[in-house]
Design a protein around this motif. Sequence first.
Motif, PDB file in Angstrom:
ATOM      1  N   UNK A  60       1.080  -1.085  -0.360  1.00  0.00           N
ATOM      2  CA  UNK A  60       0.132   0.307   0.107  1.00  0.00           C
ATOM      3  C   UNK A  60       0.807   1.438  -0.007  1.00  0.00           C
ATOM      4  N   UNK A  61       0.345   2.035  -0.973  1.00  0.00           N
ATOM      5  CA  UNK A  61      -0.526   2.802  -1.128  1.00  0.00           C
ATOM      6  C   UNK A  61      -1.426   2.031  -2.609  1.00  0.00           C
ATOM      7  N   UNK A 141       5.080   6.269   4.305  1.00  0.00           N
ATOM      8  CA  UNK A 141       3.332   6.093   5.024  1.00  0.00           C
ATOM      9  C   UNK A 141       3.226   5.070   3.812  1.00  0.00           C
ATOM     10  N   UNK A 142       4.044   4.244   4.084  1.00  0.00           N
ATOM     11  CA  UNK A 142       4.082   2.531   2.619  1.00  0.00           C
ATOM     12  C   UNK A 142       3.402   1.314   3.543  1.00  0.00           C
ATOM     13  N   UNK A 143       2.964   0.369   2.998  1.00  0.00           N
ATOM     14  CA  UNK A 143       3.166  -0.474   3.436  1.00  0.00           C
ATOM     15  C   UNK A 143       4.084  -1.971   3.030  1.00  0.00           C
ATOM     16  N   UNK A 144       4.606  -2.426   3.721  1.00  0.00           N
ATOM     17  CA  UNK A 144       5.729  -2.734   3.355  1.00  0.00           C
ATOM     18  C   UNK A 144       5.382  -4.834   3.214  1.00  0.00           C
ATOM     19  N   UNK A 145       5.729  -5.732   2.075  1.00  0.00           N
ATOM     20  CA  UNK A 145       6.266  -6.857   2.725  1.00  0.00           C
ATOM     21  C   UNK A 145       6.836  -7.207   3.416  1.00  0.00           C
ATOM     22  N   UNK A 146       6.591  -8.055   4.735  1.00  0.00           N
ATOM     23  CA  UNK A 146       7.119  -8.508   5.371  1.00  0.00           C
ATOM     24  C   UNK A 146       8.625  -9.792   4.810  1.00  0.00           C
ATOM     25  N   UNK A 147       8.463 -10.072   3.786  1.00  0.00           N
ATOM     26  CA  UNK A 147       9.381 -10.984   3.478  1.00  0.00           C
ATOM     27  C   UNK A 147      10.231  -9.781   2.276  1.00  0.00           C
TER      28      UNK A 147
END
Length: 314
Positions: A60-61, A141-147
């Motif tokens: 995201x976004x 304000x990013x949502x990153x993958x955990x991997x």
Amino acid sequence: MESSSKGLLTQVTQFWNLLDDLAESNPESYEKFIQQQLKEGKQLCAAPEPQLCLQTRILKPKEKILFINLCQWKRIPAPQSATHPVPLSVGRPEDMSETSDVYTVIDVAYHPDVLQAAEKDQVKKDQLIRMAMKCIEEKLQFTLSNSYHVTKFRIKGSVHRMKQNLMGNQTDPADLREKMRKELTLEQIRSSTVSNSDQFPQLLLPKDEVSNKTRCLIEEISSTEIEVEMKRPAYELKIVADQNERPLKIELKVELPGINSVSLCDLSVSEDDLLIEVSEYRLHLNLPESVDTEMTTAKFIKEKATLIVTMPLV
């Protein structure tokens, strides 16, 4: 204007008198002081250097592939101790494209000692990578993958672009010399006359720049945070050989009941391990052979809710 000029002239005169006094009373201390200023000045002018590159995804976004260049830069302060937060600097995100593929590149810089300490320690390296990813999320304000996985190349994009991104408009040597001159104060000269000759003044980044660099300091996350319990899915891993029994590839089949789309699967493959995260499932495996990450493929059989990962051997 005239009074301020006289005041400045008085300060300059005092400055040189103190230097002269130091040179006469303690030549060794004077030489060490000058050498220290030259050393710190060289570090202040040093450019960031690429260390490693990792690939992950922005969720995201807008979902997109993300490359993070971890760089070493002497202008980033080293942590005061093992218990203090680790300073780092995050550059501007830049969108790039190769053919039809569009991806984002972000440059992150640590002090060289921080990266060198983690070079041969996989746990420390993972912690620094997680710190960088968390800082990117908070700052941008990013949502990153955990991997993620570490790429074979040390930097995505050119070194020149990375330097411009991190250093911005501070690449002009004249500007840096001016900053150094401003930081060399009378109080620093006075402090070098103390009995302990090892206590010499240090050139520091101006306060406004230090606050910029340390605004995103990462602290260890409390273990009291609630964690979602992840299930380990059933899987089958086998090495596929050719007619001469020479190993060719590793094939992994993972059963993911309740999953109906490959887009939900978060897959990360390095040369020697693999991580799959999807919904409530998590599978981390150490691979028996080194694999070619660039040639690795994955497909999802919707009818069987099965993910098949094919990894050619190096």
